[in-house]
Write an enzyme that holds these catalytic residues in place. Structure first.
Site, PDB file in Angstrom:
ATOM      1  CB  SER A 288      -0.960  -0.058   1.196  1.00  0.00           C
ATOM      2  OG  SER A 288      -2.086   0.713   0.916  1.00  0.00           O
ATOM      3  CG  HIS A 430      -5.655  -2.436   0.606  1.00  0.00           C
ATOM      4  ND1 HIS A 430      -5.019  -1.988  -0.520  1.00  0.00           N
ATOM      5  CD2 HIS A 430      -5.120  -1.733   1.638  1.00  0.00           C
ATOM      6  CE1 HIS A 430      -4.144  -1.052  -0.196  1.00  0.00           C
ATOM      7  NE2 HIS A 430      -4.178  -0.881   1.112  1.00  0.00           N
TER       8      HIS A 430
HETATM    9  C1  GCU Z   1      -5.125   4.942   2.046  1.00  0.00           C
HETATM   10  C2  GCU Z   1      -4.525   5.683   0.881  1.00  0.00           C
HETATM   11  C3  GCU Z   1      -3.814   4.756  -0.088  1.00  0.00           C
HETATM   12  C4  GCU Z   1      -2.831   3.886   0.650  1.00  0.00           C
HETATM   13  C5  GCU Z   1      -3.525   3.192   1.792  1.00  0.00           C
HETATM   14  C6  GCU Z   1      -2.608   2.373   2.706  1.00  0.00           C
HETATM   15  O1  GCU Z   1      -6.183   4.148   1.606  1.00  0.00           O
HETATM   16  O2  GCU Z   1      -5.559   6.385   0.263  1.00  0.00           O
HETATM   17  O3  GCU Z   1      -3.130   5.495  -1.081  1.00  0.00           O
HETATM   18  O4  GCU Z   1      -2.237   2.993  -0.241  1.00  0.00           O
HETATM   19  O5  GCU Z   1      -4.133   4.144   2.636  1.00  0.00           O
HETATM   20  O6  GCU Z   1      -1.441   2.684   2.835  1.00  0.00           O
HETATM   21  O7  GCU Z   1      -3.114   1.443   3.322  1.00  0.00           O
END
Ligand code: GCU
Length: 453
Positions: A288, A430
């Site tokens: 992420s 995710h």
């Molecule tokens: C949020 C953010 C993302 C990121 C995510 C994370 O959702 O908007 O860009 O990748 O956090 O780091 O879990």
């Protein structure tokens, strides 16, 4: 340098930004009526609205044209590896550095302490090392990385290593009874909280599988380098590198994502010195926001032999011009500390960016990259992540390397790992899960065990 019109000339007012303005106005009105909302309340409203406003309809993806990865700024076209490496690659690297991630300081002299080593950790199957890497002259008084390394004992000689940047402290990587867990810990948002349980991130790290494959795992927590909240760049590593009198980064100087990536390079400085590590076979991995950091680390530091992008999404490997899921504006508003000041001019103006994320992947060529998406993670734009990999293929082709191996976005749970750019869209949320690691290890075996690749 700037080929795009200045902000004042071409501000597009999207429905999204109109709605966001309404959010701000309603916050202001409620502040006048009920008192000032806390920053956290405001953040929540902004977060919720960006998530609700994101486009998830493929038919509403705007028509876009990607910058041509092989077209140089002087209009000439790259036709071979030499031109790519000497001309176009430096141009693209410079664009990402100046307009997105920001410039980082020179590496400081490597300075570290081996705090502990245990050669019969995990019931004898691994050697565990704990190393402190100092990031400033102040040594332990300044920010430092606590690097934890597990190396497989069944392998003789130097071993390939996965270097992972982690959201949580090292004791969450595995339920290793030797690891000390404090009552509380410093959270990346600047507060102190109850420490997470030992081994609580075990599923995301799959240490047993990694060791069984004959690889090591090195980790550190991103908060060691710089915190993850908007504090006007007053904490963490940045202030240590301000010029005399400077108290805020210049528009082309690093934000937190570049700082975390820089931290990965400092960990690499150490790994190069460790006689038990094969420094020619170090893979970087992050998930992420830390996937964005790992991809930038791989793109900007060619010592990393392999890159694993876990759901890196917007500003990672997903194409920004698709404006699907999270957008440049959404990320810059919610996380103003992540990218450099110059990047903010592309809020809702993706078409003026002098690059797109396929060119970030191209910077990694000819080294292998695995792009992992997750089916429930629309926010990261799984198809945009696939297309980010596809768009880099002309550069891999210059080296005679095969790309993903399909032109169609693959169905769920259908990995493509035969090329030098690998891709899958795993069913589920995710995260980095055991399935992802199973594929990452298969992919790594091709490069770390078969020297013909
Ligand atoms: C949020 C953010 C993302 C990121 C995510 C994370 O959702 O908007 O860009 O990748 O956090 O780091 O879990």
């Amino acid at each position: 340098m700037a080929k795009y019109p200045p902000l004042s000339n071409c501000r597009k007012v999207s429905k999204e930004s109109i709605k966001m303005r309404k959010v701000y106005i309603s916050l202001l009105l409620s502040a006048l009526t009920y008192g000032t909302p806390t920053f956290a309340q405001a953040e929540k409203v902004v977060k919720r609205n960006y998530a609700e406003l994101a486009n998830y309809d493929e038919s509403k993806v705007p028509a876009y044209q990607l910058p041509d990865v092989l077209l140089c700024q002087d209009g000439s076209r790259v036709t071979n590896v030499k031109e790519w490496e000497q001309k176009r690659r430096p141009e693209i690297l410079n664009l990402f550095t100046t307009y997105m991630f920001g410039k980082v300081p020179e590496a400081p002299q490597l300075n570290y302490t081996l705090q502990a080593i245990k050669s019969n950790a995990l019931g004898g199957k691994a050697t565990r090392k704990e190393i402190t890497i100092y990031l400033t002259e102040e040594k332990e008084k300044g920010p430092h990385i606590d690097l934890q390394i597990y190396l497989p004992n069944q392998v003789e000689g130097k071993v390939p290593v996965f270097l992972g940047i982690s959201f949580l402290p090292n004791y969450t990587v595995y339920d290793d009874p030797d690891l000390f867990v404090p009552e509380t810990y410093a959270k990346p948002n600047g507060t102190t909280g109850k420490a997470p349980a030992r081994g609580s991130m075990n599923r995301s790290w799959q240490l047993d599988q990694i060791l069984a494959h004959g690889y090591g795992l090195a980790t550190f927590c991103y908060n060691d380098v710089t915190p993850d909240y908007d504090d006007n760049f007053q904490r963490g590593i940045l202030p240590y590198y301000y010029r005399k009198g400077q108290n805020y980064p210049d528009p082309d100087q690093w934000g937190a994502i570049a700082a975390w990536a820089w931290g990965m390079s400092r960990a690499m400085d150490y790994l190069e010195e460790d006689p038990q590590v094969d420094a020619d076979k170090v893979a970087v991995i992050g998930h992420s926001r830390l996937g964005k950091a790992a991809v930038w680390a791989g793109a900007s530091d060619p010592r990393f032999a392999l890159v694993l992008s876990g759901n890196s999404g917007c500003c990672g490997v997903a194409l920004s011009r698709r404006c699907y899921g999270e957008t440049v504006e959404a990320i810059n508003v919610r996380f103003p500390h992540w990218f450099c000041g110059n990047y903010k001019q592309f809020n809702n103006r993706e078409e003026y960016m002098p690059f797109d994320q396929h060119e970030l992947v191209a910077l990694i060529a000819p080294r292998p990259i695995y792009i992992a998406s997750a089916s429930e993670d629309n926010w990261s734009d799984q198809k945009g992540e696939f297309l980010g990999g596809k768009g880099a293929e002309p550069v891999y082709a210059l080296y005679g390397k095969k790309g993903i191996g399909t032109d169609e976005w693959p169905p769920i749970d259908t990995p493509y790992i035969d090329g030098t750019i690998a891709y899958h869209n795993r069913k589920g949320p995710h995260a980095i899960l055991p399935y992802d690691w199973e594929m990452f290890l298969k992919f790594a075996d091709k490069y770390f065990k078969d020297d013909s690749q």
